[in-house]
Scaffold this motif. Structure first.
Motif, PDB file in Angstrom:
ATOM      1  N   UNK A  91       0.812  -1.214   0.000  1.00 14.40           N
ATOM      2  CA  UNK A  91       0.000   0.000   0.000  1.00 14.40           C
ATOM      3  C   UNK A  91       0.850   1.271   0.000  1.00 14.40           C
ATOM      4  N   UNK A  92       2.152   1.143   0.252  1.00 15.33           N
ATOM      5  CA  UNK A  92       3.015   2.313   0.234  1.00 15.33           C
ATOM      6  C   UNK A  92       3.256   2.766  -1.201  1.00 15.33           C
ATOM      7  N   UNK A  93       3.206   4.081  -1.457  1.00 18.33           N
ATOM      8  CA  UNK A  93       3.390   4.577  -2.822  1.00 18.33           C
ATOM      9  C   UNK A  93       4.862   4.700  -3.220  1.00 18.33           C
ATOM     10  N   UNK A  94       5.766   4.100  -2.440  1.00 21.00           N
ATOM     11  CA  UNK A  94       7.190   4.182  -2.734  1.00 21.00           C
ATOM     12  C   UNK A  94       7.829   2.809  -2.593  1.00 21.00           C
ATOM     13  N   UNK A  95       9.021   2.671  -3.152  1.00 20.59           N
ATOM     14  CA  UNK A  95       9.828   1.466  -2.969  1.00 20.59           C
ATOM     15  C   UNK A  95      11.103   1.906  -2.284  1.00 20.59           C
ATOM     16  N   UNK A  96      11.371   1.342  -1.120  1.00 21.72           N
ATOM     17  CA  UNK A  96      12.561   1.731  -0.363  1.00 21.72           C
ATOM     18  C   UNK A  96      13.802   1.127  -0.999  1.00 21.72           C
ATOM     19  N   UNK A  97      14.894   1.878  -0.993  1.00 18.61           N
ATOM     20  CA  UNK A  97      16.141   1.441  -1.596  1.00 18.61           C
ATOM     21  C   UNK A  97      17.183   1.112  -0.531  1.00 18.61           C
ATOM     22  N   UNK A 126       3.234  10.400   3.695  1.00 18.13           N
ATOM     23  CA  UNK A 126       2.701   9.602   2.592  1.00 18.13           C
ATOM     24  C   UNK A 126       1.218   9.372   2.831  1.00 18.13           C
ATOM     25  N   UNK A 127       0.391   9.730   1.876  1.00 23.77           N
ATOM     26  CA  UNK A 127      -1.063   9.599   2.002  1.00 23.77           C
ATOM     27  C   UNK A 127      -1.581  10.261   3.273  1.00 23.77           C
TER      28      UNK A 127
END
Length: 109
Positions: free
Chosen positions: A7-13, A79-80
Motif C-alpha cells: 500500500x506504500x506509494x514508494x519502494x525503499x532502496x 505519505x497519504x
C-alpha cells in the motif's frame, strides 16, 4: 512483500527502513500517572516505532518489527497524509519481534 508494503506509494532502496512512530511525541505520563510535558528537559531518550517498509539490503528487520532508534537523528516524510520516519538500518539500536530467540546474539553490523 506484506500488505502494508504494497500500500506504500514508494519502494525503499538499499538499507532504508520506513517506520511509524508509536504514540504521540507530546506529553507523556510517568508510571505513577504524573504528566510530563513535551518541553521537559530529559537526557537522550530513544523512541520505539513500528517498521512498515524495508529496503532490499536490510538484513535484520522485517515489516511489523518494533525498532528502537534515536528520534533526534531522523528524516520525516508524509505519505497519504500519514507521517513516517525514514532511517538507515545502522541507525536502529534494537529490534523487538516474536521471531527473535532468547539465546540469539543477533546480527552485528
Amino acid at each position: 512483500m506484506t500488505a502494508d508494503e504494497k500500500s506504500l506509494p514508494i519502494r525503499l532502496l538499499h538499507d532504508r527502513v520506513l517506520v511509524q512512530m508509536e504514540g504521540s511525541e507530546g506529553e507523556r505520563r510517568s508510571s505513577a500517572g504524573i504528566v510530563i510535558p513535551a518541553t521537559a528537559a530529559v537526557g537522550k531518550r530513544l523512541a520505539w516505532a513500528t517498521a512498515v517498509g524495508v529496503g532490499p539490503n536490510v538484513r535484520s528487520i522485517v515489516s511489523g518489527d518494533r525498532v528502537l532508534f534515536d528520534p533526534d537523528d531522523r528524516s520525516e516524510v508524509e505519505l497519504h497524509g500519514r507521517g513516517y520516519v525514514l532511517l538507515r538500518e545502522r541507525d536502529v539500536h534494537a529490534v523487538a519481534a516474536e521471531r527473535i530467540e532468547n539465546d540469539s546474539t543477533g546480527l552485528y553490523l
